[in-house]
Design a protein around this motif. Structure first.
Motif, PDB file in Angstrom:
ATOM      1  N   UNK A   7       0.827  -1.212   0.000  1.00 38.10           N
ATOM      2  CA  UNK A   7       0.000   0.000   0.000  1.00 38.10           C
ATOM      3  C   UNK A   7       0.860   1.261   0.000  1.00 38.10           C
ATOM      4  N   UNK A   8       1.950   1.256   0.779  1.00 36.02           N
ATOM      5  CA  UNK A   8       2.852   2.411   0.790  1.00 36.02           C
ATOM      6  C   UNK A   8       3.453   2.639  -0.592  1.00 36.02           C
ATOM      7  N   UNK A   9       3.846   1.560  -1.261  1.00 35.35           N
ATOM      8  CA  UNK A   9       4.395   1.675  -2.619  1.00 35.35           C
ATOM      9  C   UNK A   9       3.339   2.222  -3.564  1.00 35.35           C
ATOM     10  N   UNK A  10       2.125   1.699  -3.487  1.00 35.59           N
ATOM     11  CA  UNK A  10       1.043   2.179  -4.352  1.00 35.59           C
ATOM     12  C   UNK A  10       0.771   3.663  -4.105  1.00 35.59           C
ATOM     13  N   UNK A  11       0.724   4.076  -2.861  1.00 37.80           N
ATOM     14  CA  UNK A  11       0.470   5.490  -2.540  1.00 37.80           C
ATOM     15  C   UNK A  11       1.586   6.378  -3.095  1.00 37.80           C
ATOM     16  N   UNK A  89      -5.815  -3.670  -7.927  1.00 35.63           N
ATOM     17  CA  UNK A  89      -5.187  -2.911  -9.002  1.00 35.63           C
ATOM     18  C   UNK A  89      -5.977  -1.669  -9.388  1.00 35.63           C
ATOM     19  N   UNK A  90      -6.882  -1.242  -8.518  1.00 28.02           N
ATOM     20  CA  UNK A  90      -7.684  -0.035  -8.766  1.00 28.02           C
ATOM     21  C   UNK A  90      -7.596   0.898  -7.573  1.00 28.02           C
ATOM     22  N   UNK A  91      -7.765   2.170  -7.849  1.00 29.45           N
ATOM     23  CA  UNK A  91      -7.721   3.133  -6.767  1.00 29.45           C
ATOM     24  C   UNK A  91      -8.500   4.389  -7.100  1.00 29.45           C
ATOM     25  N   UNK A 123      -5.800   2.968 -12.304  1.00 32.19           N
ATOM     26  CA  UNK A 123      -5.684   1.529 -12.475  1.00 32.19           C
ATOM     27  C   UNK A 123      -4.204   1.178 -12.611  1.00 32.19           C
ATOM     28  N   UNK A 124      -3.836   0.034 -12.033  1.00 42.16           N
ATOM     29  CA  UNK A 124      -2.453  -0.453 -12.131  1.00 42.16           C
ATOM     30  C   UNK A 124      -2.416  -1.487 -13.242  1.00 42.16           C
ATOM     31  N   UNK A 129       0.776   2.796 -12.551  1.00 40.66           N
ATOM     32  CA  UNK A 129      -0.537   3.377 -12.311  1.00 40.66           C
ATOM     33  C   UNK A 129      -0.833   4.397 -13.391  1.00 40.66           C
ATOM     34  N   UNK A 130      -2.095   4.428 -13.821  1.00 37.72           N
ATOM     35  CA  UNK A 130      -2.542   5.407 -14.813  1.00 37.72           C
ATOM     36  C   UNK A 130      -3.936   5.888 -14.444  1.00 37.72           C
ATOM     37  N   UNK A 131      -4.264   7.073 -14.915  1.00 41.97           N
ATOM     38  CA  UNK A 131      -5.591   7.653 -14.702  1.00 41.97           C
ATOM     39  C   UNK A 131      -6.522   7.134 -15.791  1.00 41.97           C
TER      40      UNK A 131
END
Length: 162
Positions: A7-11, A89-91, A123-124, A129-131
């Protein structure tokens, strides 16, 4: 369920994505700007201008930016207070935005500022990650809204001369 480290990496990666969005448009780095989007992007800027939304090919959305921002002397998109949620893989990213648009002119104030917030779906995919969806909610604006109209006209003239 994702680990705290994941989660830290994703953020961190999503925060960098949002920074690249702002830098790409403000520096007129169209490759960087394109790199933040999936191949298709859903846009909803209708709170700024009715009818300004839909599903776009990313290249077409970037081209719309090329038809406005080079006509400005400068722009700065300030993003803050990022609230990031990730599930697999979504945020979703909600961020305050203050967008400054500058074009000295003889018809009034040289600046037009938009304040509000973005709600982005991300989405990853393929390791990054991309918008995939971007919604602008305008809460306020100040200055001279004609700056954007003049910038479009100026950008069109610059493109015609190129």
């Amino acid at each position: 369920m994702a680990t705290e480290a994941e989660l830290n990496t994703a953020h961190r990666e999503i925060t960098n994505l949002m920074s690249r969005f702002s830098r790409g448009i403000d520096l007129r780095d169209w490759d960087m700007y394109r790199s933040v989007f999936t191949d298709e992007i859903e846009i909803d800027y209708t709170s700024y201008r009715a009818g300004n939304g839909g599903i776009f090919r990313a290249e077409d959305w970037v081209q719309r930016g090329r038809m406005l921002f080079p006509g400005l002397t400068a722009s700065q998109h300030f993003l803050s207070n990022l609230h990031i949620t990730v599930e697999g893989d979504r945020g979703t990213v909600i961020s305050y935005v203050r967008a400054e648009h500058v074009l000295p002119n003889t018809a009034g104030d040289a600046m037009f500022t938009i304040g509000g917030y973005y709600t982005d779906s991300v989405v990853h995919s393929d390791g990054e990650w991309k918008i995939c969806k971007k919604q602008l909610t305008v809460l306020w604006n100040s200055g001279n809204p004609a700056v954007l109209t003049m910038a479009r006209e100026r950008a069109a003239a610059l493109l015609a001369d190129a």
